[in-house]
Design a protein around this motif. Sequence first.
Motif, mmCIF file in Angstrom:
data_model
loop_
_atom_site.group_PDB
_atom_site.id
_atom_site.type_symbol
_atom_site.label_atom_id
_atom_site.label_comp_id
_atom_site.label_asym_id
_atom_site.label_seq_id
_atom_site.Cartn_x
_atom_site.Cartn_y
_atom_site.Cartn_z
ATOM 1 N N TYR A 28 -70.438 19.930 0.103
ATOM 2 C CA TYR A 28 -68.991 20.043 0.266
ATOM 3 C C TYR A 28 -68.102 19.744 -1.058
ATOM 4 N N HIS A 29 -68.493 18.764 -1.562
ATOM 5 C CA HIS A 29 -67.802 18.419 -2.917
ATOM 6 C C HIS A 29 -68.089 19.231 -3.990
ATOM 7 N N LEU A 30 -69.611 19.769 -4.069
ATOM 8 C CA LEU A 30 -70.070 20.785 -4.918
ATOM 9 C C LEU A 30 -69.137 22.078 -4.597
ATOM 10 N N ALA A 31 -68.630 22.345 -3.612
ATOM 11 C CA ALA A 31 -68.027 23.743 -3.076
ATOM 12 C C ALA A 31 -66.542 23.568 -3.541
ATOM 13 N N LEU A 32 -66.041 22.348 -3.559
ATOM 14 C CA LEU A 32 -64.464 22.138 -4.166
ATOM 15 C C LEU A 32 -64.592 22.127 -5.816
ATOM 16 N N GLY A 33 -65.758 22.181 -6.351
ATOM 17 C CA GLY A 33 -66.040 22.275 -7.904
ATOM 18 C C GLY A 33 -66.154 20.715 -8.344
ATOM 19 N N ALA A 34 -66.434 19.651 -7.614
ATOM 20 C CA ALA A 34 -66.880 18.637 -8.177
ATOM 21 C C ALA A 34 -68.020 18.741 -8.971
ATOM 22 N N GLY A 35 -68.436 17.511 -9.899
ATOM 23 C CA GLY A 35 -69.559 17.551 -10.689
ATOM 24 C C GLY A 35 -69.370 18.071 -12.166
ATOM 25 N N VAL A 36 -68.037 18.485 -12.640
ATOM 26 C CA VAL A 36 -67.838 18.896 -13.922
ATOM 27 C C VAL A 36 -66.874 17.988 -14.688
ATOM 28 N N PRO A 37 -67.189 17.492 -15.707
ATOM 29 C CA PRO A 37 -68.424 17.570 -16.312
ATOM 30 C C PRO A 37 -69.360 16.648 -15.611
ATOM 31 N N GLU A 38 -71.176 17.218 -15.890
ATOM 32 C CA GLU A 38 -71.852 16.543 -14.950
ATOM 33 C C GLU A 38 -72.446 15.186 -15.185
ATOM 34 N N THR A 39 -71.751 14.841 -16.561
ATOM 35 C CA THR A 39 -72.157 13.209 -17.107
ATOM 36 C C THR A 39 -71.184 12.298 -16.785
ATOM 37 N N ASP A 40 -69.953 12.862 -15.963
ATOM 38 C CA ASP A 40 -68.905 12.046 -15.688
ATOM 39 C C ASP A 40 -69.118 11.037 -14.659
ATOM 40 N N PRO A 41 -69.325 9.632 -14.574
ATOM 41 C CA PRO A 41 -69.409 9.146 -13.501
ATOM 42 C C PRO A 41 -68.369 9.096 -12.322
ATOM 43 N N GLY A 42 -67.009 9.359 -12.567
ATOM 44 C CA GLY A 42 -66.161 9.880 -11.664
ATOM 45 C C GLY A 42 -66.629 11.004 -10.938
ATOM 46 N N GLU A 43 -66.962 11.966 -11.663
ATOM 47 C CA GLU A 43 -67.634 13.199 -10.766
ATOM 48 C C GLU A 43 -68.912 12.921 -10.050
ATOM 49 N N LEU A 44 -69.908 11.948 -10.672
ATOM 50 C CA LEU A 44 -70.976 11.824 -9.943
ATOM 51 C C LEU A 44 -70.779 11.165 -8.670
ATOM 52 N N ARG A 45 -69.706 10.329 -8.519
ATOM 53 C CA ARG A 45 -69.507 9.696 -7.362
ATOM 54 C C ARG A 45 -69.220 10.492 -6.224
ATOM 55 N N TYR A 46 -68.861 11.789 -6.536
ATOM 56 C CA TYR A 46 -68.911 12.775 -5.378
ATOM 57 C C TYR A 46 -70.160 13.512 -4.933
ATOM 58 N N VAL A 47 -70.995 13.516 -6.109
ATOM 59 C CA VAL A 47 -72.210 14.256 -5.836
ATOM 60 C C VAL A 47 -73.626 13.923 -5.919
ATOM 61 N N PHE A 48 -73.608 12.460 -6.443
ATOM 62 C CA PHE A 48 -74.772 11.745 -6.590
ATOM 63 C C PHE A 48 -75.009 10.505 -5.659
ATOM 64 N N GLU A 49 -75.862 10.637 -4.935
ATOM 65 C CA GLU A 49 -76.082 9.655 -3.797
ATOM 66 C C GLU A 49 -76.714 8.344 -4.700
ATOM 67 N N GLY A 50 -77.065 8.402 -5.830
ATOM 68 C CA GLY A 50 -77.699 7.283 -6.164
ATOM 69 C C GLY A 50 -76.512 6.323 -7.141
ATOM 70 N N HIS A 51 -75.194 6.897 -7.128
ATOM 71 C CA HIS A 51 -74.140 6.431 -7.839
ATOM 72 C C HIS A 51 -74.061 4.875 -7.708
ATOM 73 N N GLU A 52 -73.692 4.277 -8.609
ATOM 74 C CA GLU A 52 -73.820 2.603 -8.549
ATOM 75 C C GLU A 52 -72.569 2.106 -7.473
ATOM 76 N N ARG A 53 -71.573 2.788 -7.421
ATOM 77 C CA ARG A 53 -70.506 2.689 -6.598
ATOM 78 C C ARG A 53 -70.619 3.240 -5.209
ATOM 79 N N GLY A 54 -71.758 3.847 -5.199
ATOM 80 C CA GLY A 54 -72.113 4.755 -3.653
ATOM 81 C C GLY A 54 -71.391 6.264 -3.842
ATOM 82 N N LEU A 55 -71.667 6.796 -2.572
ATOM 83 C CA LEU A 55 -71.134 8.231 -2.593
ATOM 84 C C LEU A 55 -70.000 8.234 -1.909
ATOM 85 N N GLN A 56 -68.850 8.616 -2.363
ATOM 86 C CA GLN A 56 -67.566 8.468 -1.736
ATOM 87 C C GLN A 56 -67.435 10.095 -1.099
#
Length: 302
Positions: A28-56
Amino acid sequence: MPIDVEKVTSAPPVRAAAVWDDRDVRLYHLALGAGVPETDPGELRYVFEGHERGLQVLPTFGVVAGGTGGVGFQVFDTPGMDIDLAAVLHGGQEITVHRPLPAAARATTVTRVPAVYDKGKAAVIVQESTLVDEDGAPLLTQRNQIFVHGEGGFGGDRGPSERLPAPDREPDLVLQVPTLRQQALLYRLAGDWNPLHADPATARRAGYDRPLLHGLCTFGIAVKAVTDRLLGGDATRVTGCRTRFAGAFFPGETLRLRIWAASGGGRAADGHRLTATAVERDDAPVLTDARITVTDTPTPLH
């Protein structure tokens, strides 16, 4: 007439299973355009289940949780409802967050029609759907306004005015958000299979030269932008949001968001008002009467 108001509003609620996991949330988050840029920790929180703050989870995910697509067409099987889906337009959306959504859950949607309003040339079906967890506790309530052209004029209540015009001053923040040409094809994977968003022939029959982006996708993009820029990227601070879908938006266009602090004083807890327009079409209206309400402090997940 195709809509029997008394039958529709007195019908028992429609219950449906809503099961999701972190894959659904990430998609769902990828369909909204999340993950750009792909190295941004703020974007990874939407799309990476292993993010240190958890998947929001953005609260707007609640309208598609379980693959329902967001508009909840299951109510059209309600006794007293016999309408042509080609005449249906999603006019507005309101979300109330009771608790932040978990990244995975087994839940139930409980959907009813509390009102049908007579707007003259159209009827407006108000659909209310509450997402409840396995213990029956509410997570989120959404209210849709579904316009049905040609079904008004039955002498019913016109309903309350829900307009929320933008403040009469310059916006506090203006953002431009580009979208992908394949954005609607991605968003369809959240469960809204309306061919208007994928099939050029269907779009032409509806009067458009190409498929549209889903209104709920556009709204999700706007809520994410406010979350990222004004709420420290913390989706748990959003307590509610609403909008009216004012016009078409096409995949590949740029969304211009004009955002105001609701009080004019800049207090985050007062929320934010916003409008959205299509940059490439001389700021044609896309979202109006929009507001995002927030809390000053994050709400911990349970």
